[in-house]
Design a protein around this motif. Structure first.
Motif, short mmCIF file in Angstrom:
data_model
loop_
_atom_site.label_atom_id
_atom_site.label_comp_id
_atom_site.label_asym_id
_atom_site.label_seq_id
_atom_site.Cartn_x
_atom_site.Cartn_y
_atom_site.Cartn_z
N SER A 98 8.95 16.80 0.80
CA SER A 98 9.75 15.95 1.69
C SER A 98 9.37 16.15 3.16
O SER A 98 9.27 15.17 3.91
N THR A 99 9.11 17.40 3.54
CA THR A 99 8.70 17.66 4.93
C THR A 99 7.42 16.88 5.25
O THR A 99 7.32 16.20 6.28
N ILE A 100 6.46 16.99 4.34
CA ILE A 100 5.17 16.34 4.53
C ILE A 100 5.32 14.81 4.50
O ILE A 100 4.80 14.10 5.37
N ALA A 101 6.05 14.32 3.50
CA ALA A 101 6.17 12.87 3.33
C ALA A 101 6.85 12.23 4.54
O ALA A 101 6.45 11.14 4.98
N LYS A 102 7.84 12.92 5.10
CA LYS A 102 8.53 12.38 6.28
C LYS A 102 7.57 12.22 7.44
O LYS A 102 7.57 11.21 8.15
N LYS A 103 6.75 13.24 7.66
CA LYS A 103 5.82 13.22 8.79
C LYS A 103 4.75 12.16 8.58
O LYS A 103 4.39 11.43 9.51
N VAL A 104 4.23 12.08 7.37
CA VAL A 104 3.20 11.08 7.09
C VAL A 104 3.77 9.67 7.25
O VAL A 104 3.13 8.78 7.79
N GLY A 133 3.66 4.61 9.57
CA GLY A 133 4.60 3.48 9.59
C GLY A 133 5.05 3.06 8.20
O GLY A 133 5.22 1.88 7.92
N LEU A 134 5.24 4.05 7.34
CA LEU A 134 5.73 3.75 5.99
C LEU A 134 7.20 4.17 5.89
O LEU A 134 7.67 4.98 6.69
N ILE A 135 7.90 3.63 4.91
CA ILE A 135 9.28 4.06 4.66
C ILE A 135 9.23 5.24 3.69
O ILE A 135 8.55 5.19 2.67
N TYR A 136 9.94 6.30 4.03
CA TYR A 136 9.99 7.48 3.15
C TYR A 136 11.11 7.33 2.13
O TYR A 136 12.26 7.10 2.50
N LYS A 145 0.86 -1.19 0.00
CA LYS A 145 0.00 0.00 0.00
C LYS A 145 0.89 1.23 0.00
O LYS A 145 1.29 1.71 1.05
N ASN A 146 1.19 1.71 -1.19
CA ASN A 146 2.14 2.81 -1.30
C ASN A 146 1.45 4.15 -1.54
O ASN A 146 0.36 4.21 -2.10
N ILE A 147 2.14 5.22 -1.14
CA ILE A 147 1.67 6.57 -1.44
C ILE A 147 2.68 7.24 -2.38
O ILE A 147 3.89 7.21 -2.13
N ASN A 183 6.25 -1.07 2.32
CA ASN A 183 5.27 -0.02 2.02
C ASN A 183 5.95 1.33 2.13
O ASN A 183 6.57 1.64 3.15
N VAL A 184 5.83 2.12 1.08
CA VAL A 184 6.57 3.38 1.05
C VAL A 184 5.66 4.57 0.80
O VAL A 184 4.56 4.45 0.25
N ILE A 185 6.15 5.74 1.20
CA ILE A 185 5.64 7.00 0.68
C ILE A 185 6.82 7.57 -0.09
O ILE A 185 7.89 7.80 0.48
N MET A 186 6.64 7.71 -1.39
CA MET A 186 7.76 8.09 -2.25
C MET A 186 7.44 9.43 -2.88
O MET A 186 6.34 9.64 -3.38
N ASP A 187 8.41 10.36 -2.85
CA ASP A 187 8.14 11.64 -3.50
C ASP A 187 9.09 11.94 -4.64
O ASP A 187 10.19 11.38 -4.71
N GLY A 188 8.60 12.74 -5.58
CA GLY A 188 9.40 13.07 -6.76
C GLY A 188 8.60 13.86 -7.76
O GLY A 188 7.81 14.75 -7.39
N ARG A 189 8.79 13.54 -9.05
CA ARG A 189 8.08 14.26 -10.11
C ARG A 189 7.22 13.32 -10.95
O ARG A 189 6.25 13.74 -11.56
N ASP A 190 7.62 12.03 -11.00
CA ASP A 190 6.95 11.07 -11.89
C ASP A 190 6.53 9.82 -11.14
O ASP A 190 6.44 8.74 -11.70
#
Ligand code: C5P
Length: 220
Positions: free
Chosen positions: A16-22, A27-30, A3-5, A122-129
């Motif tokens: 990144s600030t938001i993703a780290k907190k979420v 309990g996801l890996i950023y 279940k990824n975000i 399970n990750v929350i991954m940030d970027g552009r694509d």
């Protein structure tokens, strides 16, 4: 697939600030994918590679390996085995990253590694694509944005706090240029995925944005 975000958006939107907190809350890996592109940009800077020359960048890619490791919950980006976290945050590295990230070879190098990271946990991954290419099947996709003025002001405040002298109009110009490059490249341009939820953080606090994302995730 877990279940990824997926979180995408322009430079300085607060991803990144938001993703780290979420990540902490759910309990996801950023996973910060921009850091991987920055490591490549850093290599180009250190080795004086002319990044307008695609062939030169392609050749340099053969000398580069980028990977990620976690130490005490913190993501470290390894460039040929060296932890380069301390060197990749400067604006000039971000600009290099933006220029080189438009090349197919650079993107191909990182894409599989990013997909793999999301398969293992399970990750929350940030970027552009992320929502459009890396994790098209993510459970939740967020397109996080804010006005150019808001983003420039946040960046300005951050730098002032660190004691760095800077000019807000310069920052605004830099942000606009990076947005333009990232949105107008041929492969994997920055855009909102069709099934992504648009969150404009211009008038929201960090806590409000986090709450919005956490609620959306928990509803699914
Ligand atoms: O997010 P960050 O500012 O660290 O990213 C640096 C640059 O890396 C971006 O301007 C963009 O050109 C590139 N990037 C990308 N795809 C991603 C993450 C970052 O092209 N998934």
């Amino acid at each position: 697939m877990g279940k990824n975000i997926a979180v995408d958006g322009p430079a300085g939107a607060g991803k990144s600030t938001i993703a780290k907190k979420v990540a902490k809350n759910l309990g996801l890996i950023y996973v910060d994918t921009g850091a991987m592109y920055r490591a490549i940009g850093l290599y180009m800077l250190r080795n004086n590679i002319d990044v307008s020359d695609e062939e030169a960048v392609n050749q340099a890619c053969d000398q580069i390996s980028v990977s990620i490791q976690y130490v005490n919950g913190e993501q470290q980006v390894l460039l040929n085995g060296e932890n380069v976290n301390g060197f990749i945050r400067k604006e000039e590295v971000g600009n290099m990253a933006s220029k080189t990230s438009s090349y197919p070879k650079v993107r191909a190098m990182l894409l599989d590694a990013q997909k793999e990271l999301a398969q293992k946990q399970n990750v929350i991954m940030d970027g552009r694509d992320i929502g459009t290419c890396v994790l098209p099947d993510a459970e939740l996709k967020i397109y996080l944005t804010a006005s150019v003025q808001t983003r420039a002001k946040r960046r300005f405040d951050e730098l002032v706090e660190k004691g760095v002298e800077c000019d807000i109009t310069e920052i605004e110009k830099d942000i606009e240029q990076r947005d333009y490059q990232d949105m107008n490249r041929t492969i994997a341009p920055l855009k909102q995925a069709q099934d992504a939820v648009l969150v404009d953080s211009s008038n929201l606090t960090i806590e409000q944005v986090c709450e919005t994302i956490i609620n959306l995730y928990e509803e699914r």
